[in-house]
Design an enzyme around this catalytic site. Structure first.
Site, PDB file in Angstrom:
ATOM      1  NE  ARG A 116      11.784  18.807  -1.413  1.00  0.00           N
ATOM      2  CZ  ARG A 116      12.000  19.978  -0.846  1.00  0.00           C
ATOM      3  NH1 ARG A 116      11.342  20.331   0.240  1.00  0.00           N
ATOM      4  NH2 ARG A 116      12.888  20.829  -1.362  1.00  0.00           N
ATOM      5  CE1 TYR A 146      -3.706   0.315 -11.881  1.00  0.00           C
ATOM      6  CE2 TYR A 146      -2.080   2.073 -12.045  1.00  0.00           C
ATOM      7  CZ  TYR A 146      -3.103   1.446 -11.352  1.00  0.00           C
ATOM      8  OH  TYR A 146      -3.511   1.949 -10.147  1.00  0.00           O
ATOM      9  CG  ASP A 198       4.511  -1.116 -14.994  1.00  0.00           C
ATOM     10  OD1 ASP A 198       5.054  -1.858 -14.147  1.00  0.00           O
ATOM     11  OD2 ASP A 198       3.501  -0.443 -14.748  1.00  0.00           O
ATOM     12  CE  LYS A 229       0.061  -2.879  -7.132  1.00  0.00           C
ATOM     13  NZ  LYS A 229       0.446  -1.482  -7.280  1.00  0.00           N
TER      14      LYS A 229
END
Length: 466
Positions: free
Chosen positions: A74, A127, A204, A229
């Site tokens: 982690r 978004y 972004d 994406k």
């Protein structure tokens, strides 16, 4: 992190003079060379050209607190580290990259880092997931206040007036999702520097990817991506990243911010898996070749849509007819500009490739859009974007449904169709759209569909970007 690589990946094979001659700094390599080699050097133990996947959750320590850089997966993992190095190589001007389990986890961590009772100034056409987090989660759990403003058209004075004493962040998408508005990033950066609170500027960059845009070179403080994406590009990984410059300034402590983000990343544990990191790094290696085709296909499709009688309005900043086309041209990254300059004039007759996203409205309105989408064969009706396959969606009913109706209407999202143009043969994609659009025209002319006809449609929103 600061990265340098050589043409021999650190191995001279007895040819020290040749290695010295070919040694280069990271910035001297081309985009695709960095994408393929940075973070993906041959394994020093086995010589494997492709990095192995490290699935171990824990790592042996030689003594208490003495280890080889990894303790618990982690907190750090070889595949995640390798991907982050690749991202630093891809995003021009970058010095640090921090990956997260999703783009939304990236958003959450950055907003957490602001602390309670901060203020965020965001572009209004943002978004839907970002809007939801700002207005519901950040507001209700941290007291973060958000102002949504038209950062494309508002005057300098009005934007400065929206920046408060506790404004810590300005949130930008450019192009915005889904109406593809363009924000002049250097202008907003200049205004942020003038404001007393000196807010950070975040961009972004998901829609354009590191290939078409380099916001850090334009003065942005943070760039984020939904790596799901374009960077991954194959619709098989959910992941996000925050990328920051390397050099701090008197009012910008990037090293301190990176350490805070890494602390939060480890503390709440929203980290990507080793396998997903490996997949995303593999996808990033072909980012340039994919983005070139995405952009050329989108330009061709946008040009076709402008000529079809069923289409009322096409939004693609790469089109020469787009009102902000000049800004699109000046905002492309240096490597994208090099690509555009290499294209023959015939490819640029209608504009320039500028990412793979195209939005449009039909003369029949939202009901026509709902009728159109299921008729497409190659454009899959699905959420998301940026994969090699073409997708189509109705944002008002899908990705942006969390935004209230009145705000969707004011922003021009109602009835808007959003296309993610893939890398299929472009004429096949055009034929797919033509067949579906012609079918709408035939149904309208026969008065059999019950759809709204052009005479019943208001022109409101027809000049949404004017």
């Amino acid at each position: 992190m600061t990265i340098s690589i050589s043409a021999t990946n650190g191995h001279t094979n007895g040819h020290a003079k040749a290695a010295k001659h070919h040694s280069k700094r990271l910035s001297e390599f081309g985009f695709s060379t960095r994408a393929i080699h940075v973070g993906s050097e041959p394994d020093p133990t086995t010589g494997a050209v492709i990095p192995p996947i490290s699935l171990s959750t824990t790592y042996k320590q030689d003594e208490v607190g003495v280890h080889k850089g990894f303790e618990y997966s982690r907190s750090g993992n070889p595949n995640r580290d390798a991907l982050e190095r690749t991202l630093v190589g891809l995003e021009a001007g970058a010095g640090h990259a921090i990956t997260f389990a999703s783009g939304s986890a990236t958003t959450a961590t950055i907003l957490q880092s602001l602390g309670p009772n901060a203020h965020v100034l965001s572009v209004n056409d943002v978004y839907g997931g970002t809007f939801r987090y700002l207005t519901r989660v950040a507001k209700e759990t941290m007291g973060i206040e958000s102002t949504f403003a038209d950062l494309e058209n508002l005057s300098d004075d009005k934007i400065l007036g929206a920046i408060k004493e506790n404004t810590k962040l300005i949130w930008i998408e450019s192009p915005t999702n889904p109406t593809l508005r363009l924000i002049d990033i250097p202008r907003i950066v200049g205004l942020a520097h003038r404001a007393p609170s000196k807010p950070l500027v975040l961009v972004d960059n998901t829609f354009l990817s590191p290939f078409y845009a380099s916001p850090l070179l334009q003065g942005a403080d943070i760039v984020i991506h939904s790596l799901t994406k374009y960077v991954n590009g194959h619709s098989d990984v959910v992941m996000g990243a925050a990328i920051l410059p390397s050099l701090s300034t008197p009012d910008r402590d990037y090293e301190g911010l990176v350490q805070k983000l890494r602390f939060l990343q480890n503390a709440h544990g929203a980290v990507p898996s080793p396998f997903d990191s490996w997949l995303a790094q593999r996808g990033a290696k072909t980012l340039a070749v994919r983005m070139k085709t995405h952009g050329l296909n989108a330009l061709r499709i946008a040009s076709f849509l402008t000529s079809h009688p069923a289409v009322e309005h096409v939004i693609y900043p790469g089109l020469a007819s787009h009102p902000r086309h000049a800004l699109a041209r000046t905002s492309v990254s240096p490597h994208a500009q090099q690509f555009i300059n290499s294209l023959p004039p015939s490819s640029l007759a209608h504009g320039i490739p500028y990412g793979g996203m195209v939005s449009f409205r039909l003369r029949g309105g939202a009901r026509s859009a709902e009728a159109l989408l299921p008729q497409l064969k190659l454009f899959t009706l699905a959420e998301s974007l940026g994969g090699v396959e073409s997708l189509a969606e109705l944002p008002a009913r899908m990705t942006h449904a969390s935004i209230p109706l009145a705000e969707r209407e004011a922003l021009g999202i109602e009835g808007l169709v959003r296309l993610s143009c893939g890398i299929e043969e472009v004429e096949d994609l055009v034929d797919d759209l033509r067949a579906a659009l012609d079918g709408l025209e035939d149904e309208d002319s026969g008065c059999e569909s019950g759809l709204v006809t052009p005479s019943e449609v208001s022109d409101d929103g027809a000049n949404e970007l004017q």
